[in-house]
Design a protein around this motif. Sequence first.
Motif, short mmCIF file in Angstrom:
data_model
loop_
_atom_site.label_atom_id
_atom_site.label_comp_id
_atom_site.label_asym_id
_atom_site.label_seq_id
_atom_site.Cartn_x
_atom_site.Cartn_y
_atom_site.Cartn_z
N SER A 85 -1.53 1.01 10.77
CA SER A 85 -0.40 0.90 9.84
C SER A 85 -0.74 1.35 8.43
O SER A 85 0.11 1.89 7.74
CB SER A 85 0.09 -0.55 9.81
N SER A 86 -1.97 1.16 7.98
CA SER A 86 -2.29 1.49 6.60
C SER A 86 -3.51 2.40 6.49
O SER A 86 -4.26 2.34 5.52
CB SER A 86 -2.51 0.21 5.78
N GLY A 87 -3.73 3.24 7.49
CA GLY A 87 -4.78 4.23 7.43
C GLY A 87 -6.15 3.69 7.76
O GLY A 87 -6.31 2.61 8.34
N TYR A 88 -7.17 4.45 7.38
CA TYR A 88 -8.56 4.13 7.69
C TYR A 88 -9.33 3.90 6.40
O TYR A 88 -9.17 4.65 5.43
CB TYR A 88 -9.20 5.26 8.50
N GLU A 89 -10.19 2.92 6.40
CA GLU A 89 -10.90 2.55 5.19
C GLU A 89 -12.02 3.53 4.87
O GLU A 89 -12.92 3.76 5.68
CB GLU A 89 -11.48 1.14 5.34
N VAL A 90 -11.95 4.12 3.68
CA VAL A 90 -13.03 4.95 3.16
C VAL A 90 -14.09 4.06 2.51
O VAL A 90 -15.28 4.21 2.73
CB VAL A 90 -12.49 5.95 2.12
N SER A 91 -13.61 3.12 1.69
CA SER A 91 -14.50 2.17 1.00
C SER A 91 -13.73 0.87 0.79
O SER A 91 -12.55 0.91 0.44
CB SER A 91 -14.96 2.73 -0.34
N PRO A 92 -14.38 -0.28 0.98
CA PRO A 92 -13.68 -1.55 0.78
C PRO A 92 -13.41 -1.88 -0.67
O PRO A 92 -12.59 -2.75 -0.96
CB PRO A 92 -14.63 -2.58 1.42
N GLU A 93 -14.11 -1.20 -1.60
CA GLU A 93 -13.94 -1.48 -3.03
C GLU A 93 -13.90 -0.17 -3.79
O GLU A 93 -14.89 0.55 -3.85
CB GLU A 93 -15.10 -2.33 -3.55
N GLY A 94 -12.73 0.11 -4.36
CA GLY A 94 -12.63 1.33 -5.14
C GLY A 94 -11.22 1.55 -5.66
O GLY A 94 -10.25 1.04 -5.11
N ALA A 95 -11.12 2.31 -6.76
CA ALA A 95 -9.82 2.63 -7.36
C ALA A 95 -9.98 3.86 -8.22
O ALA A 95 -11.09 4.32 -8.50
CB ALA A 95 -9.31 1.45 -8.19
N TRP A 96 -8.84 4.40 -8.66
CA TRP A 96 -8.83 5.51 -9.59
C TRP A 96 -7.56 5.48 -10.42
O TRP A 96 -6.56 4.90 -10.03
CB TRP A 96 -8.93 6.86 -8.86
N CYS A 97 -7.62 6.08 -11.58
CA CYS A 97 -6.41 6.40 -12.32
C CYS A 97 -5.90 7.73 -11.76
O CYS A 97 -6.50 8.28 -10.84
CB CYS A 97 -6.73 6.49 -13.80
N TRP A 98 -4.81 8.28 -12.28
CA TRP A 98 -4.33 9.54 -11.72
C TRP A 98 -4.39 10.68 -12.72
O TRP A 98 -3.78 11.73 -12.52
CB TRP A 98 -2.91 9.37 -11.16
#
Length: 606
Positions: free
Chosen positions: A24-37
């Motif tokens: 439903s929500s894709g596959y995890e690349v990393s459990p902790e991470g974010a970015w601005c755009w």
Amino acid sequence: MKRILLLPLLLLSSFVFPLFAQISSGYEVSPEGAWCWFADPRAIHHENSKKKIRKTYIGYIDVHGNIKAMQYDFVKNEQVEVLVRSWFQPDDHNNPTFLVLPDDRVMIFYSRHTDEACFYYRISQKPGDITTLGEEKRLETDHNTTYPSPFILADDPDHIYLCWRGLKWHPTIAKLSLPGERDEVRFVDKPYQIVQSTGSRPYAKYMSNGKDKIYMVYTTGHPDNENPNFLYFNYVDVNTMTLHDVGGRELSAIEEGVFRVNTTKEYVQRFPATVVDNPQLRDWVWQVAMDKDGAPVIAFVRISEDKKSHDYYYGKWTGATWQKTFLANGGGHFHQTENLEMCYSGGMAIDPDNVNQVYCSVPVEGKHGRVYEIIKYTLDDAGQVVSTDTITHNSVKNNVRPYMIQGSNRTPLRLMWMHGDYYDWIVSKSRPGYPTAIHADFSGFKEDKQPRRRLLSEGTQFSGKLPNKFTIHTKIQLDTANYKGTVLKIGELIYAVNAETLQPELSYVGKKYISGNKLATADSWLRADRGTNGRWYALEKLIYLELTLVYDRGTCSIYINGLLDQHVAIGKLDRAGVVISSPNHDLHEIAVYENVLNWQEITALR
């Protein structure tokens, strides 16, 4: 136009993403991470068949201040998560960006959000392999540096063009040298402010045609502060360093002075081809891309006066005018904190390899209530929406800030996004920041491979002979009151922490290999006020450490809590009569494997 959001969502075509019906929500690349755009490219795909390079690199920052990057190798079907920089300002504006150099080495840029006059960068020492990052370098400026966007163009392959938010908080450009013998780059000429707005902080997105032009779309200022907030388009011709409107009209010589923009009727009448959108609303930009004929297309959002309603739009230059198509209502701000950053939409992404496809993060009522899901909108050449497809559905948590990887259309890894809760763009004692995961459309990230682990020994001590290739996985409690000395001793191979720098040091037969990172995090920000004030807050010493050392044909790879930190050639190792110990700290567990474990197998041990 009838609002697409109210239409029944169609089932996704199995040709493009066949597995999303099950996940439903894709596959995890990393459990902790974010970015601005605004710092891009936050991910790239690079291929060189002669050097057997076919890899994708994805960058992000976590709430502990770790700048990280995932490398996926499509030749070996292997992935590894690399620690690019520890103990950094824990702020999602600081995600890393990538540039492939002419020699196929990968350069990673990053900077602190507004409060330090420099860029940082690291360069892989081997072509296409960020597991071999060299030492961290600084590129000094005399002003704040945020959102680095680097380019190398075919008309000038001997220089790097770097764009960022810099001089007077405005769009800035500079020409850099290629890395020298010691991987140093320098300003070939001083940085130049490109435009001057009546707003205090224009927000810009960049892309290039790969040859001679850098496209830029930018706003009057921050939509929180500007109403109306216009959207403008220009391009920079790097051969002449001149600024132009979309029709090619020269607006300024960048080295001679800035081009001034504003929101008056007189400005719109005088420079109509510079204005993409001028509603009496708060615009914000998400992406600029280029169609097959070289015409720009833009993803942007119109935000209502009260900031509670965000409408997604697709803009396309027809050769005579900006054609604008409404896609969907994106709700209001996507995150969990009320009355903060109310202009933070769920996000948009244009497929740069098929610009008639746009991915939007839209609030949808599902099994778990109102959750932001990724929806694909396909437009025809006339700019009309012809279909919608669900990419994620019935997710437990939000899926936001989608990003499409340019040049990845021959791989199954194309679309990425942030998944989870989000409270603030910075970590502080008031809010825990951005504890999201990174998800993607690629099933190769799913941990469904059978491990190849061959356990040789397990317990709290080891004494004996190590095999030709081995992996040692340990759990160590560090003495934070006496944070120094040997952390792990494997015969004559020593892993220690320097008491002054807190950098890990690997040494063997008199030679020392110093990590570019500190054995620490930025978790002290959880006890600090929110803000970007130029301070380096105290680092947080690690109490518990999972340290993994992999030895393979003279090379050691060292993982700190599952992140690859060092990859060094130490040569032939004396493996007879080896005792494993931690002389200055407490060694709780030792597992020795008689084979080389990859990153997925190592992280499965945690």
